[in-house]
Design an enzyme around this catalytic site. Sequence first.
Site, mmCIF file in Angstrom:
data_model
loop_
_atom_site.group_PDB
_atom_site.id
_atom_site.type_symbol
_atom_site.label_atom_id
_atom_site.label_comp_id
_atom_site.label_asym_id
_atom_site.label_seq_id
_atom_site.Cartn_x
_atom_site.Cartn_y
_atom_site.Cartn_z
ATOM 1 N N HIS A 63 0.841 -1.202 0.000
ATOM 2 C CA HIS A 63 0.000 0.000 0.000
ATOM 3 C C HIS A 63 0.871 1.245 0.000
ATOM 4 C CE1 HIS A 63 0.223 1.508 4.228
ATOM 5 N NE2 HIS A 63 0.395 0.249 4.569
ATOM 6 N N ASP A 172 5.907 3.260 6.839
ATOM 7 C CA ASP A 172 4.718 2.424 6.669
ATOM 8 C C ASP A 172 3.809 3.136 5.662
ATOM 9 O OD1 ASP A 172 2.403 0.940 6.900
ATOM 10 O OD2 ASP A 172 1.986 1.510 8.972
ATOM 11 N N GLU A 204 -5.192 1.696 2.243
ATOM 12 C CA GLU A 204 -5.038 0.603 3.210
ATOM 13 C C GLU A 204 -5.268 1.089 4.624
ATOM 14 O OE1 GLU A 204 -2.883 -2.048 6.084
ATOM 15 O OE2 GLU A 204 -2.549 0.081 5.633
ATOM 16 N N GLU A 205 -4.842 2.317 4.902
ATOM 17 C CA GLU A 205 -4.937 2.832 6.263
ATOM 18 C C GLU A 205 -6.373 3.182 6.665
ATOM 19 O OE1 GLU A 205 -2.584 2.549 8.188
ATOM 20 O OE2 GLU A 205 -0.681 2.745 7.118
ATOM 21 N N ASP A 227 4.374 -5.354 3.739
ATOM 22 C CA ASP A 227 4.005 -4.272 4.659
ATOM 23 C C ASP A 227 5.102 -4.192 5.713
ATOM 24 O OD1 ASP A 227 2.518 -2.305 6.097
ATOM 25 O OD2 ASP A 227 0.654 -3.251 5.470
ATOM 26 N N HIS A 312 3.226 4.292 12.939
ATOM 27 C CA HIS A 312 2.134 5.276 12.929
ATOM 28 C C HIS A 312 2.487 6.536 13.703
ATOM 29 C CE1 HIS A 312 -1.491 2.760 11.386
ATOM 30 N NE2 HIS A 312 -0.372 2.500 10.713
#
Length: 342
Positions: A63, A172, A204-205, A227, A312
């Site tokens: 992603h 990420d 994706e998030e 990922d 994140h």
Amino acid sequence: MNTKELIFELCCAMGVSGREEPALSVAEKFLSDYTDDIKISNGSLMAVCGNKNSDKTILLDAHIDRIGFMVTEINENGFVKVSPCGGIDARTLADTLLCLQHNPDITGVVCCMPPHLSDGKEDKAMPTDKIWVDFGLPYDEVSKLISFGDMLTFASKPANLLNGRIVAPCLDNRCGVASLVKCAELLKDNETDYKVIILLSSQEETFGTGAKTGAFTVEADESIVVDVSFASQPDVSGFYSSIELNKGPMICISSILNKEMSKSLESVAKNKNIPYQLEPIAGRTGTNADHITISGKGVKTAVVSIPQRYMHTQNEVISVADVDNTAKLIAEYIKCGGAFND
């Protein structure tokens, strides 16, 4: 191609979930060196490599969206309220510098209460429904520059750490994207049994839209999702305390993944002297594999993850060598014919 420079350029691109266009342009530029069959649709990119005439297709997914914020309110004093777009570690938000996606030169700081004026109640993580951003302008001025629905994201920049580590926002999953670009480089001019479709998927998030629609479109025989996952750091206990940076990608073992593919990836790593680590997950993986495995009539799927610290947040950390080894592992898997080459 220098891997670190590739990752840094990808991480400097905007591309909050649902607004991936700036990152797609950067990825397309790099992938165009290895294929002329690239399409961008609905926020995702598909690049066809390998043996384009093969009746056997492998889908490689990473992603490309990054976490960020959407503007939901501007108050009479010019403070801008935002809501998270994707999972945000609220503990790290106070006093964070954010920038507008469509104009990164416009920056604001997340409001926070000085400890001198606090009664202690503000010492907890900031509630995500109370995130206000100070752009330093009154309402009349800020409303000319910022509108409802505008996207913001972290303004931090990539930097070098010691020992081959780097720090950047949105590693990420821009490091996963980089690994697939490197994989395309390794496969160039190689005969393969596979048609290889690289999917740099959107959202994706937030919802997994790009993986859901992309996998349905491709109808692949196999899929490998790339990922990030968790690496050890102080005070982490349990399984992830044993996962280290610079010790290779993590091959996931899960009840929803194809056992033969996971075993074959491990065998390839051993035979080609590629360092690797195992990641057992009893159920869902928390990656796009959860969507791809049940696409259409079902797709045999594996997950390879790059170890990462501080997920994140605005300052995620990886080892560049793990990205290179992820690319090598997947390229060698494809060159060897995969798990079903008989």
